[in-house]
Design an enzyme around this catalytic site. Structure first.
Site, PDB file in Angstrom:
ATOM      1  N   GLU A 156       1.175  -0.496  -5.110  1.00 31.19           N
ATOM      2  CA  GLU A 156       0.224   0.569  -5.383  1.00 31.19           C
ATOM      3  C   GLU A 156       1.055   1.844  -5.487  1.00 31.19           C
ATOM      4  O   GLU A 156       1.411   2.456  -4.489  1.00 31.19           O
ATOM      5  CB  GLU A 156      -0.809   0.695  -4.269  1.00 31.19           C
ATOM      6  CG  GLU A 156      -1.877   1.724  -4.607  1.00 31.19           C
ATOM      7  CD  GLU A 156      -2.470   2.441  -3.405  1.00 31.19           C
ATOM      8  OE1 GLU A 156      -3.512   3.079  -3.562  1.00 31.19           O
ATOM      9  OE2 GLU A 156      -1.863   2.387  -2.312  1.00 31.19           O
ATOM     10  N   ASP A 195       0.821  -1.203   0.000  1.00 34.30           N
ATOM     11  CA  ASP A 195       0.000   0.000   0.000  1.00 34.30           C
ATOM     12  C   ASP A 195       0.861   1.261   0.000  1.00 34.30           C
ATOM     13  O   ASP A 195       1.924   1.315   0.632  1.00 34.30           O
ATOM     14  CB  ASP A 195      -0.885  -0.025   1.253  1.00 34.30           C
ATOM     15  CG  ASP A 195      -1.823   1.152   1.335  1.00 34.30           C
ATOM     16  OD1 ASP A 195      -2.670   1.294   0.439  1.00 34.30           O
ATOM     17  OD2 ASP A 195      -1.714   1.948   2.288  1.00 34.30           O
TER      18      ASP A 195
END
Length: 723
Positions: free
Chosen positions: A451, A398
């Site tokens: 990401e 993330d």
């Protein structure tokens, strides 16, 4: 009678009772003394303590001591502790044991290279010197002292101070007769003498929030996925199908446990044909509204859904059904809960010491200090932990962009440049490279996915070639551009046509995943079907056409739960997907079930057609047929398998039927068969299909010597392959 014994020096006594002594084992336990062996025990609230039948003499403040005759400790070293209510406890003395952590472990921790750190730090049930108990270890380099408090001592750690193991910053204590299920925390004494009770950063289990204690855990799970684990590395992931169903476990069907999800989620994903499940962060987190992205227990699956072995059961069930498991992993930041990582020993341990570097401006959290070897080790080992202990097949990392740039979300003057005067966070870069290299080396077949939303070069390039070493990167540009295009009324789409073609300009710069994730269906962004313009029929048609385009476009696919049946509302973590719209009694249930049927068929055809995935990372796997038909709102391209077998994908994002729409194709095939049409009535469409094979005609078109002329349904995508 025991011999007279010397009292503790006042300074040592004060430090010991204050929980601020670095070596309590030097004061407690058995030690040679004039006239025999000195035994000293610290048991607050006890009325009396005996060793081997000899009563120790009270020294006040819970200290008991005596010199027993003879050299060496008595044969029976167990303590008999008597409390004012008459309760008697017979137990081993924690201060009779040598350290239960080996020199090699300490050496690797000191170097920041302990790749199985969770086996050295935390709470580990074990047999030590013939006695069963739990070894507690924690890294707190600047603490004056650390004690263990928990169920076993009434949450009063006074009698259980830990010893410092030298310059490593590690504290250790073996507590006999404690084991799995014991709740505990570390009582940390900071340099200024203040105490805080801290959850174990490497706890293998935790209490269910809002409770915050750590829990001693020892796995007894027996895996059934040996074949899966042995064979998952046989096919390179870039040349394999990858269709990902993203799920928030607590809200997928609210109330289900890990074991119940193992039945229901596995059956659902298998029915729809997804190859992978991606779970939003399963690690323990105090605030459910963070969806798991503010982690406090990096080594513990959330207790909301069951114990750690039940999470293994879920992963195992998915594997045995042929479904790979990815988890979201959050090394970019952590929350400020005072019982967790923040200023763990009274000083910045896990966060950067410079407040401007530590504070994350977007989320009210703290960023890790990637330049500190112990912190880097904590995170790298954690990545390995999930892959090795829980058999997950990959990590979606993330917020990578927030790690790479020192000025991420920071205005001028609120950040400090690197040594070269630039904005790159080279400590984070080094950490990401080490993490990726370690995971790929240790965990065959596992993948990492970034990401990352910027133009950072080489995110998925191998570390030995200067890249960050990720296996895949989310294509945020494709997602943003394509959803912008789809949100426009068809009459305006010709002026936005480039937003659907631009992704192919950079499609092979990285290895991409095409994400329609949870972030795109919350916070006012609307559900996927609700982003589409027009009435309900047109919205559904656009939704289906877009999914057909997405599944045929180079790159792997990811779809968030609820979008597979076109729910109209944004996702809510309290309510989960709107399953009721698929109930037979709901007036529009057929519309939603039609979309779900399409997703299942998309996945089935996708897996069966190597042209759609075998050359995702090779420019030879793609060729435009019609990239410039902006006025028609039409996009057409060919995909090729490694053996050259083609598949033609055509999307008509106009609400008009386009009959006999000529498209160039390779001349080798005599005819082409439509294998998928998002306008089929089974999916809720109008039924404009090409039912008969389309003969290849010797009419040049789009740079090809031959062509076909299919009918293009309105707001639909069709796939054709040689008959």
């Amino acid at each position: 009678m025991p011999a007279v014994h010397p009292p503790l020096p006042p300074r040592d006594r004060a430090r010991l009772l204050a929980g601020a002594h670095h070596d309590p084992h030097a004061l407690l336990g058995a030690h040679p003394a004039r006239g025999g062996t000195l035994i000293r025990v610290l048991r607050p609230l006890a009325r009396g303590v005996a060793v081997g039948g000899t009563e120790l003499i009270p020294e006040g403040d819970g200290l008991f001591a005596a010199v027993l005759p003879g050299a060496g400790a008595p044969p029976d070293r167990r303590l008999t502790v008597t409390y004012p209510d008459g309760t008697r406890l017979v137990t081993h003395d924690p201060y009779r044991f040598l350290p239960a952590l080996g020199e090699m472990d300490l050496h690797l921790i000191a170097e920041g290279r302990h790749e199985r750190l969770w086996e050295a730090l935390g709470a580990r049930p074990m047999t030590h010197e013939g006695v069963r108990g739990t070894r507690f270890t924690v890294w707190a380099p600047n603490a004056r002292g650390v004690r263990v408090a928990g169920d076993f001592n009434g949450w009063d750690g006074t009698g259980f101070p830990m010893r410092s193991l030298g310059a490593t910053g590690v504290w250790e204590l073996f507590v006999p007769e404690t084991g799995p299920g014991t709740r505990y925390k570390f009582d940390v004494c900071a340099v200024n003498g203040t105490h805080t009770l801290r959850a174990d950063p490497l706890a293998r289990a935790a209490e269910c929030p809002p409770a915050t204690a750590s829990v001693v855990h020892e796995s007894t799970y027996e895996w059934g996925d040996a074949e899966w684990m042995a064979t998952r590395a046989e096919r390179p992931p870039h040349r394999a199908p990858m269709s990902v169903y993203e799920v928030h476990l607590p809200s997928w069907r609210p109330g289900l446990t890990f074991r119940q999800l193992a039945v229901e989620l596995t059956a659902y994903v298998r029915e729809l044909g997804f190859t992978h499940v991606e779970m939003m962060p399963p690690a323990e987190h105090p605030y459910g509204g963070s969806w798991g992205y503010q982690v406090t227990g990096y080594y513990a699956p959330t207790a909301r859904l069951g114990p750690p072995d039940d999470f293994k059961y879920l992963v195992d069930a998915l594997h045995r059904a042929g479904i790979a498991v990815l988890i979201d992993w959050v090394p970019a930041h952590f929350p400020k809960d005072e019982w967790a990582l923040i200023r763990f020993d009274g000083t910045p341990c896990y966060e950067h010491p410079d407040p401007r570097r530590a504070e994350h401006p977007d989320w009210g959290t703290l960023e890790f200090d990637y330049g500190r070897r112990e912190v880097r080790n904590f995170l790298v080992a954690n990545a390995v932990f999930w892959c090795e202990e829980y058999h997950v097949d990959g990590l979606r990392v993330d917020a990578v962009a927030s790690m790479l740039y020192l000025d991420y979300s920071r205005p001028s003057g609120q950040w400090t440049p690197n040594a070269e005067g630039g904005r790159e966070n080279w400590d984070a870069v080094a950490f990401l490279k080490e993490m990726n290299a370690t995971v790929y080396r240790r965990c065959p077949g596992a993948i990492t996915v970034a990401e990352e939303s910027t133009a950072w070069d080489g995110v998925t390039r191998a570390t030995e070639h200067g890249g960050l070493g990720f296996g895949f990167k989310w294509n945020m540009g494709w997602m943003h551009d394509s959803l912008t295009y789809m949100s426009k009324d068809p009459v305006h789409r010709p002026w936005h046509h480039g937003e659907m073609t631009f992704a192919m300009v950079y499609a092979y710069a990285e290895n991409y995943v095409l994400p329609v994730s949870h972030d795109e269906v919350v916070h006012g962004k609307r559900a996927l079907v609700s982003k589409m313009p027009g009435d309900w029929w047109r919205q559904r048609a656009d939704h289906r056409a877009y999914l057909g385009f997405m599944w045929s476009h180079p790159g792997k696919q990811l779809l968030f739960m609820g979008q597979e049946f076109a729910q109209g509302a944004e996702w809510s973590e309290q309510e989960g997907p709107q399953w009721w719209v698929c109930d037979p009694g709901y007036v529009a249930a057929g519309d939603h079930l039609g979309v779900r049927r399409l997703v299942a068929d998309l996945n089935a055809h996708y897996r069966a057609e190597p042209a759609l995935w075998e050359q995702d990372s090779d420019p030879g796997g793609f060729s435009w047929v019609a990239a410039d038909a902006a006025a028609d709102n039409v996009l057409a391209f060919l995909r090729f398998a490694a053996d050259g077998s083609p598949l033609l994908a055509v999307s008509n994002f106009c609400p008009l039927v386009r009959a006999d729409y000529r498209l160039g194709v390779p001349a080798e095939a005599a005819a082409w068969t439509e294998i998928l049409n998002t306008d089929a009535t089974a999916y809720g469409g109008g039924g404009v299909v090409n039912g008969e094979p389309l003969k290849t005609e010797p009419t040049p078109s789009h740079g090809h010597p031959a062509s076909i002329a299919p009918t293009l349904p309105p707001l639909a995508t069709i796939w054709l392959r040689p008959a």
